[in-house]
Motif scaffolding. Sequence first.
Motif, PDB file in Angstrom:
ATOM      1  N   ALA A 162      49.667  46.384  34.689  1.00 57.40           N
ATOM      2  CA  ALA A 162      50.879  46.992  34.132  1.00 57.40           C
ATOM      3  C   ALA A 162      52.065  46.873  35.069  1.00 57.40           C
ATOM      4  CB  ALA A 162      50.629  48.458  33.790  1.00 57.40           C
ATOM      5  N   GLY A 163      51.997  45.935  36.019  1.00 53.24           N
ATOM      6  CA  GLY A 163      53.100  45.725  36.950  1.00 53.24           C
ATOM      7  C   GLY A 163      52.882  46.457  38.259  1.00 53.24           C
ATOM      8  N   GLY A 164      53.475  45.927  39.333  1.00 54.04           N
ATOM      9  CA  GLY A 164      53.370  46.566  40.639  1.00 54.04           C
ATOM     10  C   GLY A 164      51.927  46.709  41.066  1.00 54.04           C
ATOM     11  N   ASP A 165      51.525  47.929  41.426  1.00 50.54           N
ATOM     12  CA  ASP A 165      50.151  48.214  41.838  1.00 50.54           C
ATOM     13  C   ASP A 165      49.397  48.963  40.741  1.00 50.54           C
ATOM     14  OD1 ASP A 165      48.076  48.163  43.878  1.00 50.54           O
ATOM     15  OD2 ASP A 165      48.381  50.335  44.082  1.00 50.54           O
ATOM     16  N   LEU A 166      49.898  48.934  39.514  1.00 51.49           N
ATOM     17  CA  LEU A 166      49.354  49.766  38.448  1.00 51.49           C
ATOM     18  C   LEU A 166      48.519  48.962  37.462  1.00 51.49           C
ATOM     19  CD1 LEU A 166      49.379  52.630  37.126  1.00 51.49           C
ATOM     20  CD2 LEU A 166      51.353  51.858  35.804  1.00 51.49           C
ATOM     21  N   THR A 167      47.367  49.519  37.097  1.00 51.44           N
ATOM     22  CA  THR A 167      46.565  48.992  35.999  1.00 51.44           C
ATOM     23  C   THR A 167      46.178  50.156  35.090  1.00 51.44           C
ATOM     24  OG1 THR A 167      44.463  49.242  37.209  1.00 51.44           O
ATOM     25  CG2 THR A 167      45.604  47.110  37.389  1.00 51.44           C
ATOM     26  N   TRP A 168      45.788  49.811  33.858  1.00 52.76           N
ATOM     27  CA  TRP A 168      45.241  50.771  32.902  1.00 52.76           C
ATOM     28  C   TRP A 168      43.839  50.334  32.544  1.00 52.76           C
ATOM     29  CZ3 TRP A 168      47.096  55.344  31.084  1.00 52.76           C
ATOM     30  CH2 TRP A 168      48.456  55.636  31.326  1.00 52.76           C
ATOM     31  N   GLY A 169      42.894  51.285  32.550  1.00 48.83           N
ATOM     32  CA  GLY A 169      41.536  50.935  32.200  1.00 48.83           C
ATOM     33  C   GLY A 169      40.740  52.146  31.760  1.00 48.83           C
ATOM     34  N   HIS A 170      39.497  51.891  31.352  1.00 53.98           N
ATOM     35  CA  HIS A 170      38.641  52.976  30.887  1.00 53.98           C
ATOM     36  C   HIS A 170      37.268  52.858  31.536  1.00 53.98           C
ATOM     37  CE1 HIS A 170      37.133  55.570  27.268  1.00 53.98           C
ATOM     38  NE2 HIS A 170      36.884  56.120  28.445  1.00 53.98           N
ATOM     39  N   GLY A 171      37.209  53.246  32.803  1.00 48.49           N
ATOM     40  CA  GLY A 171      35.930  53.417  33.464  1.00 48.49           C
ATOM     41  C   GLY A 171      35.471  54.846  33.236  1.00 48.49           C
ATOM     42  N   GLY A 172      34.192  55.049  33.037  1.00 49.01           N
ATOM     43  CA  GLY A 172      33.699  56.371  32.666  1.00 49.01           C
ATOM     44  C   GLY A 172      33.250  57.245  33.811  1.00 49.01           C
ATOM     45  N   GLY A 173      33.458  56.790  35.067  1.00 55.59           N
ATOM     46  CA  GLY A 173      32.925  57.551  36.187  1.00 55.59           C
ATOM     47  C   GLY A 173      31.432  57.295  36.344  1.00 55.59           C
ATOM     48  N   LEU A 174      30.794  58.032  37.241  1.00 55.03           N
ATOM     49  CA  LEU A 174      29.381  57.806  37.539  1.00 55.03           C
ATOM     50  C   LEU A 174      28.474  58.119  36.354  1.00 55.03           C
ATOM     51  CD1 LEU A 174      29.116  59.217  41.179  1.00 55.03           C
ATOM     52  CD2 LEU A 174      29.148  56.816  40.462  1.00 55.03           C
ATOM     53  N   HIS A 175      28.867  59.090  35.541  1.00 53.17           N
ATOM     54  CA  HIS A 175      28.000  59.539  34.458  1.00 53.17           C
ATOM     55  C   HIS A 175      28.690  59.479  33.090  1.00 53.17           C
ATOM     56  CE1 HIS A 175      25.308  60.842  37.610  1.00 53.17           C
ATOM     57  NE2 HIS A 175      26.276  61.553  38.145  1.00 53.17           N
ATOM     58  N   GLY A 176      29.749  58.691  32.968  1.00 51.07           N
ATOM     59  CA  GLY A 176      30.435  58.569  31.692  1.00 51.07           C
ATOM     60  C   GLY A 176      31.234  59.783  31.295  1.00 51.07           C
ATOM     61  N   GLU A 177      31.589  60.607  32.275  1.00 54.50           N
ATOM     62  CA  GLU A 177      32.263  61.863  31.973  1.00 54.50           C
ATOM     63  C   GLU A 177      33.784  61.761  31.963  1.00 54.50           C
ATOM     64  OE1 GLU A 177      32.125  61.654  36.468  1.00 54.50           O
ATOM     65  OE2 GLU A 177      30.905  60.990  34.780  1.00 54.50           O
ATOM     66  N   VAL A 178      34.335  60.627  32.371  1.00 54.82           N
ATOM     67  CA  VAL A 178      35.785  60.490  32.509  1.00 54.82           C
ATOM     68  C   VAL A 178      36.368  59.843  31.256  1.00 54.82           C
ATOM     69  CG1 VAL A 178      37.660  59.500  33.873  1.00 54.82           C
ATOM     70  CG2 VAL A 178      35.542  60.260  35.007  1.00 54.82           C
ATOM     71  N   PRO A 179      37.324  60.500  30.573  1.00 53.72           N
ATOM     72  CA  PRO A 179      37.952  59.889  29.399  1.00 53.72           C
ATOM     73  C   PRO A 179      38.931  58.798  29.821  1.00 53.72           C
ATOM     74  CG  PRO A 179      39.006  61.971  29.875  1.00 53.72           C
ATOM     75  CD  PRO A 179      37.866  61.854  30.840  1.00 53.72           C
ATOM     76  N   GLY A 180      39.372  58.028  28.869  1.00 57.77           N
ATOM     77  CA  GLY A 180      40.316  56.967  29.166  1.00 57.77           C
ATOM     78  C   GLY A 180      41.090  56.571  27.915  1.00 57.77           C
ATOM     79  N   PRO A 181      41.965  55.589  28.047  1.00 51.39           N
ATOM     80  CA  PRO A 181      42.279  54.862  29.276  1.00 51.39           C
ATOM     81  C   PRO A 181      43.094  55.717  30.240  1.00 51.39           C
ATOM     82  CG  PRO A 181      43.702  54.117  27.483  1.00 51.39           C
ATOM     83  CD  PRO A 181      42.712  55.068  26.880  1.00 51.39           C
ATOM     84  N   HIS A 182      43.050  55.346  31.527  1.00 48.53           N
ATOM     85  CA  HIS A 182      43.811  56.061  32.537  1.00 48.53           C
ATOM     86  C   HIS A 182      44.363  55.069  33.556  1.00 48.53           C
ATOM     87  CE1 HIS A 182      39.395  56.408  33.368  1.00 48.53           C
ATOM     88  NE2 HIS A 182      39.784  55.758  34.442  1.00 48.53           N
ATOM     89  N   LYS A 183      45.328  55.559  34.331  1.00 48.65           N
ATOM     90  CA  LYS A 183      45.996  54.723  35.320  1.00 48.65           C
ATOM     91  C   LYS A 183      45.119  54.556  36.559  1.00 48.65           C
ATOM     92  CE  LYS A 183      49.320  57.655  35.040  1.00 48.65           C
ATOM     93  NZ  LYS A 183      50.555  58.425  35.299  1.00 48.65           N
ATOM     94  N   ASN A 184      45.189  53.372  37.154  1.00 50.43           N
ATOM     95  CA  ASN A 184      44.454  53.096  38.379  1.00 50.43           C
ATOM     96  C   ASN A 184      45.300  52.239  39.318  1.00 50.43           C
ATOM     97  OD1 ASN A 184      41.732  54.310  37.894  1.00 50.43           O
ATOM     98  ND2 ASN A 184      41.740  52.897  36.157  1.00 50.43           N
ATOM     99  N   SER A 185      44.837  52.145  40.540  1.00 52.01           N
ATOM    100  CA  SER A 185      45.522  51.354  41.564  1.00 52.01           C
ATOM    101  C   SER A 185      44.859  49.989  41.686  1.00 52.01           C
ATOM    102  CB  SER A 185      45.468  52.079  42.910  1.00 52.01           C
ATOM    103  OG  SER A 185      45.782  51.198  43.972  1.00 52.01           O
ATOM    104  N   LEU A 186      45.620  48.927  41.466  1.00 55.98           N
ATOM    105  CA  LEU A 186      45.116  47.573  41.620  1.00 55.98           C
ATOM    106  C   LEU A 186      44.588  47.347  43.024  1.00 55.98           C
ATOM    107  CD1 LEU A 186      44.919  44.572  40.566  1.00 55.98           C
ATOM    108  CD2 LEU A 186      47.230  44.275  41.495  1.00 55.98           C
ATOM    109  N   SER A 187      45.357  47.741  44.031  1.00 59.62           N
ATOM    110  CA  SER A 187      44.961  47.469  45.416  1.00 59.62           C
ATOM    111  C   SER A 187      43.695  48.225  45.801  1.00 59.62           C
ATOM    112  CB  SER A 187      46.100  47.817  46.370  1.00 59.62           C
ATOM    113  OG  SER A 187      46.495  49.170  46.250  1.00 59.62           O
ATOM    114  N   LYS A 188      43.534  49.450  45.312  1.00 55.40           N
ATOM    115  CA  LYS A 188      42.327  50.212  45.633  1.00 55.40           C
ATOM    116  C   LYS A 188      41.101  49.574  45.003  1.00 55.40           C
ATOM    117  CE  LYS A 188      40.151  54.754  45.374  1.00 55.40           C
ATOM    118  NZ  LYS A 188      38.862  54.184  44.903  1.00 55.40           N
TER     119      LYS A 188
END
Length: 202
Positions: free
Chosen positions: A158-184
């Motif tokens: 999404a430009g710069g260091d920003l991405t959007w994605g839907h990872g669910g966390g270790l146990h699928g408990e995290v909703p999405g999509p959410h913002k993430n850091s490309l570099s991280k």
Amino acid sequence: MFAVHRQHAGAGGAGGFHKQAAGHHQRFFVGQINGFAGGGGGQLAPGTSETRQKLVWWMASRENKFRYSNGAGRLDPDRSGVGDCSSTCRRAYLDVCGIDIGGNTVAQSASGHGSFVINWNTAKSVSAAQLALMKPGDLVFYDWGSGRVGVDHVEMYAGGDLTWGHGGGLHGEVPGPHKNSLSKFIRDTRGIGWCVKRYLND
């Protein structure tokens, strides 16, 4: 020109966006997308194409809307309320561009879908030269050395260091999509590493 298959409820009026007369494309503005979702809907540069703006807006306007699931319903998250990393990216491309990029990360990263902007590599950081090659809406694939067959994860740039994605966390408990850091995410890669693919010819 790519056709927009459907207009989702609220997508045209939220955040100051407006629809033109019937039969015309919705008008999108870089500044409003960048300011959406807590001031970080995107980090889009001026001149980003309308189609690419719409792809990022599709993700940003659904922030944390879907529960995480690899099961039935994931390919139509607006209807089912569930999705995962590959299905949300696929649905964004299908709704905005009419393109089916494949139903999972293996298909999406395969040679028959899209073209490589940055080939698979094991670098632990993204260079300025690599960033200059990337455009919002490109997909970033990661292999974290999980031991599973195929690619572990995909995000939409999404430009710069920003991405959007839907990872669910270790146990699928995290909703999405959410913002993430490309570099991280790149720092966390192991195994094959990461790559960037493009599905639009612009």
